[in-house]
Design a protein around this motif. Structure first.
Motif, PDB file in Angstrom:
ATOM      1  N   ASP A  53       0.848  -1.187   0.000  1.00  0.00           N
ATOM      2  CA  ASP A  53       0.000   0.000   0.000  1.00  0.00           C
ATOM      3  C   ASP A  53       0.891   1.247   0.000  1.00  0.00           C
ATOM      4  OD1 ASP A  53      -1.749   2.106   0.684  1.00  0.00           O
ATOM      5  OD2 ASP A  53      -2.879   0.890   2.112  1.00  0.00           O
ATOM      6  N   ASP A  54       0.601   2.206  -0.890  1.00  0.00           N
ATOM      7  CA  ASP A  54       1.379   3.452  -0.936  1.00  0.00           C
ATOM      8  C   ASP A  54       1.484   4.103   0.431  1.00  0.00           C
ATOM      9  OD1 ASP A  54       1.650   3.207  -3.685  1.00  0.00           O
ATOM     10  OD2 ASP A  54      -0.062   4.513  -4.136  1.00  0.00           O
ATOM     11  N   CYS A  55       0.439   3.947   1.216  1.00  0.00           N
ATOM     12  CA  CYS A  55       0.352   4.601   2.518  1.00  0.00           C
ATOM     13  C   CYS A  55       1.458   4.135   3.476  1.00  0.00           C
ATOM     14  CB  CYS A  55      -1.030   4.335   3.105  1.00  0.00           C
ATOM     15  SG  CYS A  55      -1.451   5.278   4.563  1.00  0.00           S
ATOM     16  N   ARG A  56       2.031   2.954   3.232  1.00  0.00           N
ATOM     17  CA  ARG A  56       3.112   2.466   4.098  1.00  0.00           C
ATOM     18  C   ARG A  56       4.288   3.434   4.132  1.00  0.00           C
ATOM     19  NH1 ARG A  56       3.314  -2.896   5.807  1.00  0.00           N
ATOM     20  NH2 ARG A  56       1.680  -4.271   5.001  1.00  0.00           N
ATOM     21  N   ALA A  57       4.497   4.166   3.030  1.00  0.00           N
ATOM     22  CA  ALA A  57       5.669   5.039   2.916  1.00  0.00           C
ATOM     23  C   ALA A  57       5.378   6.483   3.286  1.00  0.00           C
ATOM     24  CB  ALA A  57       6.203   4.980   1.478  1.00  0.00           C
ATOM     25  N   TRP A  58       4.130   6.801   3.654  1.00  0.00           N
ATOM     26  CA  TRP A  58       3.767   8.195   3.914  1.00  0.00           C
ATOM     27  C   TRP A  58       4.177   8.609   5.325  1.00  0.00           C
ATOM     28  CZ3 TRP A  58      -1.847   8.619   1.512  1.00  0.00           C
ATOM     29  CH2 TRP A  58      -1.733   8.545   0.131  1.00  0.00           C
ATOM     30  N   GLY A  59       5.470   8.762   5.512  1.00  0.00           N
ATOM     31  CA  GLY A  59       6.010   9.195   6.787  1.00  0.00           C
ATOM     32  C   GLY A  59       7.169  10.143   6.550  1.00  0.00           C
ATOM     33  N   PRO A  60       7.960  10.408   7.591  1.00  0.00           N
ATOM     34  CA  PRO A  60       7.847   9.916   8.952  1.00  0.00           C
ATOM     35  C   PRO A  60       6.682  10.562   9.706  1.00  0.00           C
ATOM     36  CG  PRO A  60       9.597  11.562   8.796  1.00  0.00           C
ATOM     37  CD  PRO A  60       9.069  11.367   7.418  1.00  0.00           C
ATOM     38  N   PRO A  61       6.415  10.031  10.911  1.00  0.00           N
ATOM     39  CA  PRO A  61       7.106   8.960  11.625  1.00  0.00           C
ATOM     40  C   PRO A  61       6.647   7.570  11.183  1.00  0.00           C
ATOM     41  CG  PRO A  61       5.342   9.828  12.969  1.00  0.00           C
ATOM     42  CD  PRO A  61       5.363  10.673  11.726  1.00  0.00           C
ATOM     43  N   PHE A  62       7.440   6.571  11.596  1.00  0.00           N
ATOM     44  CA  PHE A  62       7.162   5.181  11.257  1.00  0.00           C
ATOM     45  C   PHE A  62       7.131   4.331  12.534  1.00  0.00           C
ATOM     46  CE2 PHE A  62       9.173   7.003   7.525  1.00  0.00           C
ATOM     47  CZ  PHE A  62       8.387   6.529   6.483  1.00  0.00           C
ATOM     48  N   ALA A  63       6.429   3.207  12.455  1.00  0.00           N
ATOM     49  CA  ALA A  63       6.449   2.186  13.503  1.00  0.00           C
ATOM     50  C   ALA A  63       6.331   0.835  12.824  1.00  0.00           C
ATOM     51  CB  ALA A  63       5.314   2.383  14.502  1.00  0.00           C
TER      52      ALA A  63
END
Length: 382
Positions: free
Chosen positions: A42-52
């Motif tokens: 999903d493109d949304c996985r890369a919409w950061g930071p932040p990340f967890a």
């Protein structure tokens, strides 16, 4: 209480609207399997930071409680295999680019013909009909197009975006509601259905009052930075230490407010005694209140107004509200695994009890596979 226990959902969704619908069903007990691209998901996985846990906080917010499988939908063998699995599912959710599902034989007509018990939920930007039905779009694009920008922001400033993704999130809620209605109807008739929704339809639904008012009066709505341009008193005022929202929105509340402000005679003043008068003289009345509210702090006004029964609230930061004991008392947060980050759970309870907390969002590549997939399309499920 998890009323959807035993239900299975197949999700072809990106970003927010479709994933929100799927997550609601997951939090209600359904098993949700999210189909993602082999590279990146999903493109949304890369919409950061932040990340967890290797994905953005936005992804974690929208995808907890699901499983994930990697599948290349450009691979005919992979798609054929996927079609053979759809009969195991009760609901299919998709918010792919318009026409993408039809192009690979996974559109609603083809799939529901083969699986009439399936509830097929299709969410889009501009809707399934009309000249823009094939137009892709994101939250801000549809907020702008729909007129939502035009009613948001200060009257002296340009139109503004609503600060949260209200159309994506709202469309996800409507989608989940449609799926629940479809499952109820299926329990009665044995037939599934097609559920359709879009960001544009959600926007028009949220604009019900401005649209009706415009239709009746012919006057375009006036923007108001806080509160309402029509209802008076109903906006933020500047206290000595920050802003406070005051809602003296009807004649009874206005009379109480006037007394707290030291001017009980306002309630009988021909200019202010009813809603039409207060709206007509809004600038004058608001200026009078502004001058008085500046003389004390938000806490002092809150205490006085609440004692009189006038609805009010300080304009809080996110830190303020997250630290408030009322929010703690709602028990509405999950904690992301390996992180202290709080994410809002389904804002719903049953007889005072919340649905079981969702699992963390799936990792793309976690190996917990219980389905056979074609060579070259390594299935990875959590």
């Amino acid at each position: 209480m998890q009323p959807l226990t035993g239900m299975r959902v197949l999700e072809f969704s990106l970003n927010i609207a479709g994933p929100q619908a799927g997550q609601i069903l997951a939090m209600l007990g359904a098993e949700v399997v999210k189909v993602e691209r082999p590279q990146g998901g999903d493109d949304c996985r890369a919409w950061g930071p932040p990340f967890a846990r290797g994905s953005s906080m936005m992804f974690n917010t929208m995808n907890r409680g699901k499983k994930s499988i990697r599948l290349d939908l450009k691979d005919a063998e992979a798609v054929a295999w996927l079609k053979s699995q759809i009969g195991q599912y009760d609901v299919l959710i998709e918010n792919m680019r318009p026409g993408a599902m039809e192009a690979i034989g996974l559109g609603a007509a083809a799939i529901r013909s083969a699986h009439p018990r399936l509830v097929y939920c299709s969410l889009s930007a501009f809707g399934a009909r009309g000249p823009l039905r094939s137009k892709p779009g994101y939250e801000e694009v549809v907020q702008a197009f729909s007129g939502l920008f035009s009613v948001n922001g200060d009257e002296s400033a340009p139109p503004a975006r609503v600060g949260t993704s209200i159309l994506d999130l709202g469309t996800g809620v409507w989608g989940a509601l449609g799926c629940l209605a479809g499952l109820m109807e299926r329990s009665r008739t044995g037939e599934g259905c097609l559920v359709e929704g879009s960001l544009l339809e959600t926007a028009l639904g949220w604009l019900t009052v401005p649209i009706a008012t415009f239709a009746a009066s012919g006057e375009l709505p006036r923007r108001s930075r806080s509160g309402s341009a029509k209802v008076v008193v109903y906006r933020c005022f500047e206290a000595s230490d920050g802003e406070i929202m005051i809602a003296g929105a009807n004649d009874r509340l206005f009379a109480k407010l006037a007394k707290v402000l030291g001017h009980p005679e306002w309630a009988a003043d021909e200019r202010f005694r009813n809603a039409v008068g207060r709206s007509t003289h809004r600038e004058m009345l608001n200026a009078k209140i502004d001058a008085i509210v500046r003389t004390a702090t938000r806490a002092e006004w809150t205490a006085r107004l609440e004692a009189a029964g006038v609805p009010c609230a300080p304009v809080n930061s996110l830190q303020d509200v997250l630290d408030h004991p009322q929010v703690d008392g709602l028990d509405i947060f999950d904690t992301v695994e390996d992180s202290s980050t709080r994410l809002v759970r389904l804002p719903l309870s049953f007889d005072g009890a919340r649905p079981v907390a969702a699992r963390p969002a799936p990792r793309l590549g976690d190996d917990d596979v219980d389905m056979r997939v074609p060579a070259g399309n390594t299935g990875q499920m959590e």
